[in-house]
Design a protein around this motif. Structure first.
Motif, PDB file in Angstrom:
ATOM      1  N   PHE A   1      28.698  31.910  42.077  1.00  0.00           N
ATOM      2  CA  PHE A   1      28.409  32.158  43.489  1.00  0.00           C
ATOM      3  C   PHE A   1      29.250  31.253  44.384  1.00  0.00           C
ATOM      4  CE2 PHE A   1      25.789  30.763  47.135  1.00  0.00           C
ATOM      5  CZ  PHE A   1      25.846  31.934  47.873  1.00  0.00           C
ATOM      6  N   VAL A   2      29.294  29.972  44.063  1.00  0.00           N
ATOM      7  CA  VAL A   2      30.074  29.032  44.872  1.00  0.00           C
ATOM      8  C   VAL A   2      31.561  29.367  44.786  1.00  0.00           C
ATOM      9  CG1 VAL A   2      30.745  26.593  45.064  1.00  0.00           C
ATOM     10  CG2 VAL A   2      28.355  27.214  44.758  1.00  0.00           C
ATOM     11  N   SER A   3      32.019  29.804  43.639  1.00  0.00           N
ATOM     12  CA  SER A   3      33.419  30.188  43.495  1.00  0.00           C
ATOM     13  C   SER A   3      33.762  31.411  44.342  1.00  0.00           C
ATOM     14  CB  SER A   3      33.720  30.485  42.022  1.00  0.00           C
ATOM     15  OG  SER A   3      35.028  30.994  41.876  1.00  0.00           O
ATOM     16  N   MET A   4      32.875  32.406  44.358  1.00  0.00           N
ATOM     17  CA  MET A   4      33.143  33.637  45.094  1.00  0.00           C
ATOM     18  C   MET A   4      32.974  33.460  46.600  1.00  0.00           C
ATOM     19  SD  MET A   4      31.358  36.446  42.632  1.00  0.00           S
ATOM     20  CE  MET A   4      31.826  37.848  43.610  1.00  0.00           C
ATOM     21  N   TYR A   5      32.047  32.606  47.011  1.00  0.00           N
ATOM     22  CA  TYR A   5      31.715  32.456  48.431  1.00  0.00           C
ATOM     23  C   TYR A   5      32.083  31.070  48.954  1.00  0.00           C
ATOM     24  CZ  TYR A   5      29.394  36.914  48.621  1.00  0.00           C
ATOM     25  OH  TYR A   5      29.146  38.256  48.604  1.00  0.00           O
TER      26      TYR A   5
ATOM     27  N   VAL B   1      33.239  44.115  48.631  1.00  0.00           N
ATOM     28  CA  VAL B   1      33.256  43.572  49.988  1.00  0.00           C
ATOM     29  C   VAL B   1      34.487  42.694  50.191  1.00  0.00           C
ATOM     30  CG1 VAL B   1      32.062  41.967  51.548  1.00  0.00           C
ATOM     31  CG2 VAL B   1      30.786  43.747  50.378  1.00  0.00           C
ATOM     32  N   ALA B   2      34.892  41.965  49.162  1.00  0.00           N
ATOM     33  CA  ALA B   2      36.072  41.105  49.269  1.00  0.00           C
ATOM     34  C   ALA B   2      37.342  41.913  49.517  1.00  0.00           C
ATOM     35  CB  ALA B   2      36.227  40.269  48.010  1.00  0.00           C
ATOM     36  N   MET B   3      37.354  43.168  49.119  1.00  0.00           N
ATOM     37  CA  MET B   3      38.539  44.002  49.330  1.00  0.00           C
ATOM     38  C   MET B   3      38.584  44.633  50.718  1.00  0.00           C
ATOM     39  SD  MET B   3      39.205  45.868  45.709  1.00  0.00           S
ATOM     40  CE  MET B   3      37.584  45.974  44.993  1.00  0.00           C
ATOM     41  N   LEU B   4      37.506  44.532  51.467  1.00  0.00           N
ATOM     42  CA  LEU B   4      37.476  45.086  52.819  1.00  0.00           C
ATOM     43  C   LEU B   4      38.292  44.219  53.770  1.00  0.00           C
ATOM     44  CD1 LEU B   4      33.672  45.915  53.133  1.00  0.00           C
ATOM     45  CD2 LEU B   4      35.537  47.541  52.801  1.00  0.00           C
TER      46      LEU B   4
END
Length: 83
Positions: A59-63, A17-20
């Motif tokens: 999770f906090v790092s990614m979001y 999703v991050a690559m979208l």
């Protein structure tokens, strides 16, 4: 073992999703954002709280940007969304 595979699939889905493009990230990103606490609680119950703390850190790092946005909105502040 199933929890491990679900966790791995969640991480891979988040990376995909991050690559979208930004405009296409909202729906799957919100779904992953809402499913994360359930997954972290399952990790805490099955594996232990230390692993749950590591999952929370990941999770906090990614979001971090969506979480900043949500915290700003809850405080009534404006937050500039990247284009």
């Amino acid at each position: 073992m199933t929890l491990l595979w679900i966790s791995v699939l969640w991480v891979l889905a988040s990376a995909a999703v991050a690559m979208l493009p930004m405009r296409r990230q909202y729906v799957p990103g919100v779904a992953l954002l809402l499913s994360a606490p359930v997954l972290i609680i399952a990790i805490a119950l099955h594996v232990g709280w230390f692993m749950a703390l590591l999952a929370i850190a990941a999770f906090v790092s990614m979001y971090r940007n969506p979480l900043r946005y949500l915290i700003a909105r809850l405080r009534g502040q404006s937050f500039e969304v990247p284009q």
